[in-house]
Design an enzyme around this catalytic site. Sequence first.
Site, PDB file in Angstrom:
ATOM      1  N   LYS A  36      65.526  15.595  46.722  1.00 46.14           N
ATOM      2  CA  LYS A  36      64.454  14.813  47.358  1.00 46.14           C
ATOM      3  C   LYS A  36      64.938  13.533  48.038  1.00 46.14           C
ATOM      4  O   LYS A  36      64.329  13.088  48.996  1.00 46.14           O
ATOM      5  CB  LYS A  36      63.366  14.481  46.337  1.00 46.14           C
ATOM      6  CG  LYS A  36      63.831  13.485  45.290  1.00 46.14           C
ATOM      7  CD  LYS A  36      62.790  13.233  44.215  1.00 46.14           C
ATOM      8  CE  LYS A  36      63.270  12.117  43.310  1.00 46.14           C
ATOM      9  NZ  LYS A  36      62.855  12.248  41.925  1.00 46.14           N
ATOM     10  N   ARG A 131      55.666   7.245  32.482  1.00 48.72           N
ATOM     11  CA  ARG A 131      55.259   7.982  33.671  1.00 48.72           C
ATOM     12  C   ARG A 131      54.646   9.268  33.135  1.00 48.72           C
ATOM     13  O   ARG A 131      53.753   9.193  32.302  1.00 48.72           O
ATOM     14  CB  ARG A 131      56.417   8.180  34.662  1.00 48.72           C
ATOM     15  CG  ARG A 131      55.904   8.440  36.094  1.00 48.72           C
ATOM     16  CD  ARG A 131      57.017   8.551  37.130  1.00 48.72           C
ATOM     17  NE  ARG A 131      57.756   9.815  37.012  1.00 48.72           N
ATOM     18  CZ  ARG A 131      58.743  10.163  37.840  1.00 48.72           C
ATOM     19  NH1 ARG A 131      59.098   9.375  38.840  1.00 48.72           N
ATOM     20  NH2 ARG A 131      59.376  11.318  37.681  1.00 48.72           N
TER      21      ARG A 131
HETATM   22  C1  LIG Z   1      63.936  12.153  41.110  1.00 44.99           C
HETATM   23  C2  LIG Z   1      63.944  12.829  39.811  1.00 44.99           C
HETATM   24  C3  LIG Z   1      65.169  13.116  39.184  1.00 44.99           C
HETATM   25  C4  LIG Z   1      66.517  12.692  39.745  1.00 44.99           C
HETATM   26  O1  LIG Z   1      66.757  11.347  39.472  1.00 44.99           O
HETATM   27  P1  LIG Z   1      68.135  10.614  39.884  1.00 44.99           P
HETATM   28  O2  LIG Z   1      68.027   9.282  39.245  1.00 44.99           O
HETATM   29  O3  LIG Z   1      68.138  10.559  41.379  1.00 44.99           O
HETATM   30  O4  LIG Z   1      69.265  11.393  39.365  1.00 44.99           O
HETATM   31  C5  LIG Z   1      65.129  13.807  37.986  1.00 44.99           C
HETATM   32  N1  LIG Z   1      63.963  14.188  37.429  1.00 44.99           N
HETATM   33  C6  LIG Z   1      62.767  13.935  38.015  1.00 44.99           C
HETATM   34  C7  LIG Z   1      61.517  14.385  37.335  1.00 44.99           C
HETATM   35  C8  LIG Z   1      62.726  13.236  39.207  1.00 44.99           C
HETATM   36  O5  LIG Z   1      61.532  12.983  39.772  1.00 44.99           O
END
Ligand SMILES: *Cc1c(COP(=O)(O)O)cnc(C)c1O
Length: 356
Positions: A36, A131
């Site tokens: 993402k 969250r």
């Molecule tokens: C964005 C996201 C991640 C990845 O996080 P990073 O800190 O970029 O490694 C993992 N799990 C969820 C649920 C996320 O939304």
Amino acid sequence: MAWPRLVINQHKLRNNVRSVVKVCKENSITIAGVTKGLCAHPIIAEIMISEGCSWLADSRMTNLIQLRTLFPDVSLMLLRIPMPSEIPFLVRYTDCSLVSMPQTIKMINSCCESLNCRHGIMVMCDLGDLREGILAEDMPEMLETLKSSPNVECIGVGVNFGCFGGVLPSEDKLSDLVNAGKAIEEGIGKKLTFFSGGATSSLSLIEKGNMPPEINQLRIGEAFFLGTDTTGMRTIPSLNQDVMHLEAEIVEIRRKPSRPFGKIGADAFGNIPVFPDRGNRLRAIVAVGKQDVRISGLCPFGSGIEILGASSDHLLLDIEDHHEELNVGSILKFAVDYSAMLSLSTSPYVEVEVAG
Ligand SMILES: *Cc1c(COP(=O)(O)O)cnc(C)c1O
């Protein structure tokens, strides 16, 4: 060639993916590569797959549909807990979704019933970051729902840290996740495949050697893209921190007073600006603005360049103390943090170039 441009060095990215996958593998942990941050760019996704990420994960259905089209066989995970309105799509295009609401599971189950298919889920546990996720007291209802949803296959448990509350991962918290997973295994009478222990911030537990052995998956984005761990407030040793940078073009250079002159109202965003008087200073306007990038996530390359502020389309710099000569048309480079990367890769005005 168009500016502003986000330039990504694919060799440096590949090395980051390779080295994270390797340490995780040594600890029996597989990786879901999180796309993402760069809007599921196809080359970036391909690098994650070829370097051994066993899943790709994204928070947006549009990105996942694009990934499914390009990579028909790869396992795909929806990271954001689903909107009811996107359930028909996630069932069709993805293999697994992160879920926290019993109602959502029931809706996924009935969608699967009508399509005569099954869908995998991971139950998110909230271990303090506040969250998404269930709390300990929500487990009985979750178990009842799972038991009465035969078309939904619970394949794991997951947790987030540092996403809202800034809560750090720890051995204790991940042991709580393992226990939640064991409670689900007992409740539904089936083993879980994944104990998904978080994101980039959880890599520190591997480095310190205190990752609980049951944790067998992490979902990684930031470490690959930036080599940083924002939640842990650190750079990650052995990873490249210079995978990408922003390039933008200078459109004005003039020496001007450092304080606005005239009667002062609000700026373009409704704030009343205050500037110290530093005398006349050499300034540059760069053709990039708030429509392109989150300005506070930028850091100029080279010394003696200071960001003064920005409007929608203009970035104002003090370049008085910069040693090199700059002109209209000169290209300036900026390091980006996660927020700047995210905004750049989702702005239609910014070109993304995968170089090398
Ligand atoms: C964005 C996201 C991640 C990845 O996080 P990073 O800190 O970029 O490694 C993992 N799990 C969820 C649920 C996320 O939304």
